[in-house]
Design a protein around this motif. Structure first.
Motif, PDB file in Angstrom:
ATOM      1  N   GLU A 268     -30.695 -24.076   5.054  1.00 29.40           N
ATOM      2  CA  GLU A 268     -30.790 -23.687   4.064  1.00 29.40           C
ATOM      3  C   GLU A 268     -30.354 -21.631   4.643  1.00 29.40           C
ATOM      4  OE1 GLU A 268     -30.524 -22.315   0.214  1.00 29.40           O
ATOM      5  OE2 GLU A 268     -29.880 -24.240   0.712  1.00 29.40           O
ATOM      6  N   PRO A 269     -29.825 -21.709   4.225  1.00 31.62           N
ATOM      7  CA  PRO A 269     -29.416 -19.810   3.787  1.00 31.62           C
ATOM      8  C   PRO A 269     -30.133 -19.115   3.452  1.00 31.62           C
ATOM      9  CG  PRO A 269     -27.571 -20.733   3.020  1.00 31.62           C
ATOM     10  CD  PRO A 269     -28.241 -21.671   3.446  1.00 31.62           C
ATOM     11  N   GLN A 270     -30.648 -17.748   4.198  1.00 27.17           N
ATOM     12  CA  GLN A 270     -31.351 -16.863   3.456  1.00 27.17           C
ATOM     13  C   GLN A 270     -30.007 -16.393   1.910  1.00 27.17           C
ATOM     14  OE1 GLN A 270     -33.613 -13.540   5.307  1.00 27.17           O
ATOM     15  NE2 GLN A 270     -32.615 -14.900   7.153  1.00 27.17           N
ATOM     16  N   ARG A 271     -31.050 -15.378   1.019  1.00 30.57           N
ATOM     17  CA  ARG A 271     -29.483 -15.102  -0.236  1.00 30.57           C
ATOM     18  C   ARG A 271     -29.959 -14.139  -0.872  1.00 30.57           C
ATOM     19  NH1 ARG A 271     -27.313 -20.290  -2.820  1.00 30.57           N
ATOM     20  NH2 ARG A 271     -28.314 -22.091  -1.250  1.00 30.57           N
ATOM     21  N   PHE A 272     -29.070 -12.785  -0.862  1.00 30.61           N
ATOM     22  CA  PHE A 272     -29.473 -11.769  -1.177  1.00 30.61           C
ATOM     23  C   PHE A 272     -28.203 -11.750  -1.828  1.00 30.61           C
ATOM     24  CE2 PHE A 272     -30.579 -12.061   2.725  1.00 30.61           C
ATOM     25  CZ  PHE A 272     -31.923 -11.709   3.270  1.00 30.61           C
ATOM     26  N   VAL A 273     -28.728 -11.590  -3.009  1.00 32.65           N
ATOM     27  CA  VAL A 273     -28.295 -11.285  -4.733  1.00 32.65           C
ATOM     28  C   VAL A 273     -28.083  -9.229  -5.150  1.00 32.65           C
ATOM     29  CG1 VAL A 273     -27.531 -11.685  -7.082  1.00 32.65           C
ATOM     30  CG2 VAL A 273     -28.926 -13.263  -5.158  1.00 32.65           C
ATOM     31  N   GLU A 274     -27.007  -9.215  -5.586  1.00 28.71           N
ATOM     32  CA  GLU A 274     -26.779  -7.845  -5.961  1.00 28.71           C
ATOM     33  C   GLU A 274     -25.433  -7.874  -7.144  1.00 28.71           C
ATOM     34  OE1 GLU A 274     -24.875  -3.131  -4.999  1.00 28.71           O
ATOM     35  OE2 GLU A 274     -25.793  -4.236  -3.320  1.00 28.71           O
ATOM     36  N   GLY A 275     -25.859  -8.018  -8.593  1.00 30.15           N
ATOM     37  CA  GLY A 275     -25.302  -8.324  -8.997  1.00 30.15           C
ATOM     38  C   GLY A 275     -24.754  -9.868  -9.594  1.00 30.15           C
ATOM     39  N   GLU A 276     -23.163  -9.984  -9.594  1.00 29.15           N
ATOM     40  CA  GLU A 276     -23.021 -11.240  -9.755  1.00 29.15           C
ATOM     41  C   GLU A 276     -22.581 -11.842  -7.984  1.00 29.15           C
ATOM     42  OE1 GLU A 276     -21.156 -12.601 -12.362  1.00 29.15           O
ATOM     43  OE2 GLU A 276     -21.836 -11.119 -13.318  1.00 29.15           O
ATOM     44  N   TRP A 277     -23.115 -10.858  -6.504  1.00 29.35           N
ATOM     45  CA  TRP A 277     -22.703 -11.017  -6.301  1.00 29.35           C
ATOM     46  C   TRP A 277     -23.624 -11.775  -5.327  1.00 29.35           C
ATOM     47  CZ3 TRP A 277     -17.673 -11.715  -5.362  1.00 29.35           C
ATOM     48  CH2 TRP A 277     -16.367 -11.019  -6.719  1.00 29.35           C
ATOM     49  N   ILE A 278     -23.337 -12.221  -3.718  1.00 28.84           N
ATOM     50  CA  ILE A 278     -24.644 -12.750  -3.246  1.00 28.84           C
ATOM     51  C   ILE A 278     -23.912 -12.952  -1.808  1.00 28.84           C
ATOM     52  CG2 ILE A 278     -24.144 -15.366  -3.203  1.00 28.84           C
ATOM     53  CD1 ILE A 278     -26.708 -15.887  -3.237  1.00 28.84           C
ATOM     54  N   CYS A 279     -24.739 -12.943  -0.524  1.00 29.93           N
ATOM     55  CA  CYS A 279     -24.489 -12.585   0.974  1.00 29.93           C
ATOM     56  C   CYS A 279     -25.469 -13.836   0.874  1.00 29.93           C
ATOM     57  CB  CYS A 279     -25.643 -11.243   1.504  1.00 29.93           C
ATOM     58  SG  CYS A 279     -24.682 -11.292   2.917  1.00 29.93           S
ATOM     59  N   LEU A 280     -24.939 -14.992   1.777  1.00 31.02           N
ATOM     60  CA  LEU A 280     -25.512 -15.343   2.400  1.00 31.02           C
ATOM     61  C   LEU A 280     -25.807 -15.561   4.181  1.00 31.02           C
ATOM     62  CD1 LEU A 280     -23.447 -18.474   1.353  1.00 31.02           C
ATOM     63  CD2 LEU A 280     -25.861 -17.414   0.205  1.00 31.02           C
ATOM     64  N   VAL A 281     -27.458 -16.048   4.306  1.00 32.96           N
ATOM     65  CA  VAL A 281     -27.494 -15.308   5.898  1.00 32.96           C
ATOM     66  C   VAL A 281     -27.849 -16.489   6.926  1.00 32.96           C
ATOM     67  CG1 VAL A 281     -28.551 -13.224   7.262  1.00 32.96           C
ATOM     68  CG2 VAL A 281     -27.624 -13.108   5.282  1.00 32.96           C
ATOM     69  N   TRP A 282     -27.389 -16.487   7.449  1.00 33.47           N
ATOM     70  CA  TRP A 282     -27.802 -17.331   9.143  1.00 33.47           C
ATOM     71  C   TRP A 282     -28.709 -16.854   9.917  1.00 33.47           C
ATOM     72  CZ3 TRP A 282     -23.877 -18.937   5.752  1.00 33.47           C
ATOM     73  CH2 TRP A 282     -24.577 -20.155   5.309  1.00 33.47           C
ATOM     74  N   GLU A 283     -29.447 -17.194  10.440  1.00 32.30           N
ATOM     75  CA  GLU A 283     -30.374 -16.210  11.706  1.00 32.30           C
ATOM     76  C   GLU A 283     -30.570 -16.965  12.768  1.00 32.30           C
ATOM     77  OE1 GLU A 283     -33.160 -13.372  11.470  1.00 32.30           O
ATOM     78  OE2 GLU A 283     -32.755 -13.333   8.997  1.00 32.30           O
ATOM     79  N   HIS A 284     -30.533 -17.155  13.915  1.00 30.81           N
ATOM     80  CA  HIS A 284     -30.894 -17.416  15.415  1.00 30.81           C
ATOM     81  C   HIS A 284     -30.753 -18.888  14.987  1.00 30.81           C
ATOM     82  CE1 HIS A 284     -33.538 -14.581  16.083  1.00 30.81           C
ATOM     83  NE2 HIS A 284     -34.142 -14.445  14.828  1.00 30.81           N
ATOM     84  N   LEU A 285     -29.135 -19.108  14.554  1.00 25.41           N
ATOM     85  CA  LEU A 285     -28.529 -20.829  15.109  1.00 25.41           C
ATOM     86  C   LEU A 285     -28.582 -21.240  16.282  1.00 25.41           C
ATOM     87  CD1 LEU A 285     -25.276 -20.573  12.911  1.00 25.41           C
ATOM     88  CD2 LEU A 285     -27.648 -20.819  11.736  1.00 25.41           C
ATOM     89  N   GLU A 286     -29.064 -22.858  16.157  1.00 23.67           N
ATOM     90  CA  GLU A 286     -28.912 -24.173  17.648  1.00 23.67           C
ATOM     91  C   GLU A 286     -27.868 -23.890  17.853  1.00 23.67           C
ATOM     92  OE1 GLU A 286     -31.652 -26.929  16.003  1.00 23.67           O
ATOM     93  OE2 GLU A 286     -33.919 -25.110  15.785  1.00 23.67           O
ATOM     94  N   SER A 287     -27.898 -24.670  19.162  1.00 26.57           N
ATOM     95  CA  SER A 287     -26.499 -24.990  19.892  1.00 26.57           C
ATOM     96  C   SER A 287     -26.045 -26.127  18.927  1.00 26.57           C
ATOM     97  CB  SER A 287     -26.753 -25.353  21.198  1.00 26.57           C
ATOM     98  OG  SER A 287     -27.744 -26.130  21.171  1.00 26.57           O
TER      99      SER A 287
END
Length: 287
Positions: A268-287
């Protein structure tokens, strides 16, 4: 001398968000919105060619009550028009975006990015751009990304995200399918003194050499392409690297995009929202 099409129409305030979503899917750069009584006036500029006239027809069909008008403008009028409403903008705690005519060289605790407003997406004013820059600042502050690492900026537009990363000491590659955007990005790289830190090319993720991976992949495009290219995008992230996706509507598209990447083994990504829009973030992905 080249010309632009100046397109104007007026819509009710309660339809403004929907209009913004529609325009963002059609136009790769910014537009002006100004109050007009109980309505909102939309003004945008397109290169004067047959595709631009097709877009005029689409706007007329989508906004039949908007009184869509268009007129030819000399190309210089684009920059003049932007100067009327382009102000410096903060993107998170790390970055502040300036047009060339307002940059004073005093950073005052923020990293300045100078963007010449031209016909390419990414001036910092659109929520998807500011969300991505704020996320980049957070990742840098947490030590998730750092000097010497490599990035891929997919859909680079004006080059703004890659410029921010380059100013933090990373190096990388910026790709865009629009040749004009790549020209604008090259000018902005020079203006920001980071031309040696970022390579530009016309194309999409399939033009990256086989096997090349990056510590950070950032893609601020549309949800459809993000879903279609999910496998290719994930494959370009180094083990332990991070992924930032935007250009996604928060309430209509975010779950579908997250699910597409979940099927490639991402949680599950981190979700950051501004108005109608969202940014999805995944950190330190495994191989």
């Amino acid at each position: 001398m080249s010309t632009l099409l100046k397109i104007e129409f007026t819509i009710p305030e309660d339809a403004a968000d929907a209009a913004g979503v529609f325009i963002a899917a059609k136009v790769p750069h910014g537009w002006e919105e100004t109050p007009a009584g109980d309505n909102r006036k939309i003004t945008l500029y397109l290169e004067d060619h047959p595709l631009a006239m097709e877009m005029v027809s689409e706007f007329e069909a989508r906004f039949p009550e908007g009184g869509v008008t268009w007129s030819e403008q000399e190309s210089e009028d684009w920059a003049v028009a932007w100067k009327d409403f382009f102000n410096p903008v903060n993107c998170g705690e790390t970055f502040r975006i300036y047009p060339p005519w307002l940059e004073d060289g005093e950073e005052n605790g923020t990293t300045h990015i100078v963007i010449e407003p031209k016909m390419a997406f990414g001036t910092g004013h659109h929520p998807t751009t500011s969300l991505c820059l704020a996320t980049i600042g957070r990742l840098a502050g947490a030590g998730t990304i750092s000097e010497g690492q490599e990035f891929l900026d997919l859909g680079t537009g004006s080059g703004i995200l890659g410029i921010g990363l380059s100013k933090l000491g990373l190096t990388g590659l910026g790709l865009d399918i629009d040749p004009q955007a790549v020209v604008c990005a090259a000018e902005n790289l020079e203006a920001n003194g980071v031309a040696d830190s970022m390579t530009l090319a016309v194309g999409s993720i399939d033009c990256v050499e086989p096997g090349r991976t990056f510590d950070l992949v950032v893609a601020n495009i549309l949800s459809g392409p993000l879903i279609e290219m999910a496998g290719e995008i994930v494959a370009r992230v180094k083990p332990g690297g991070s992924l930032v996706l935007s250009g996604i509507l928060a309430d209509k598209q975010s779950d579908a995009v997250a699910e597409a990447y979940g099927r490639r083994g991402l949680g599950e990504p981190q979700r950051f929202v501004e108005g109608e829009w969202i940014c999805l973030v995944w950190e330190h992905l495994e191989s």
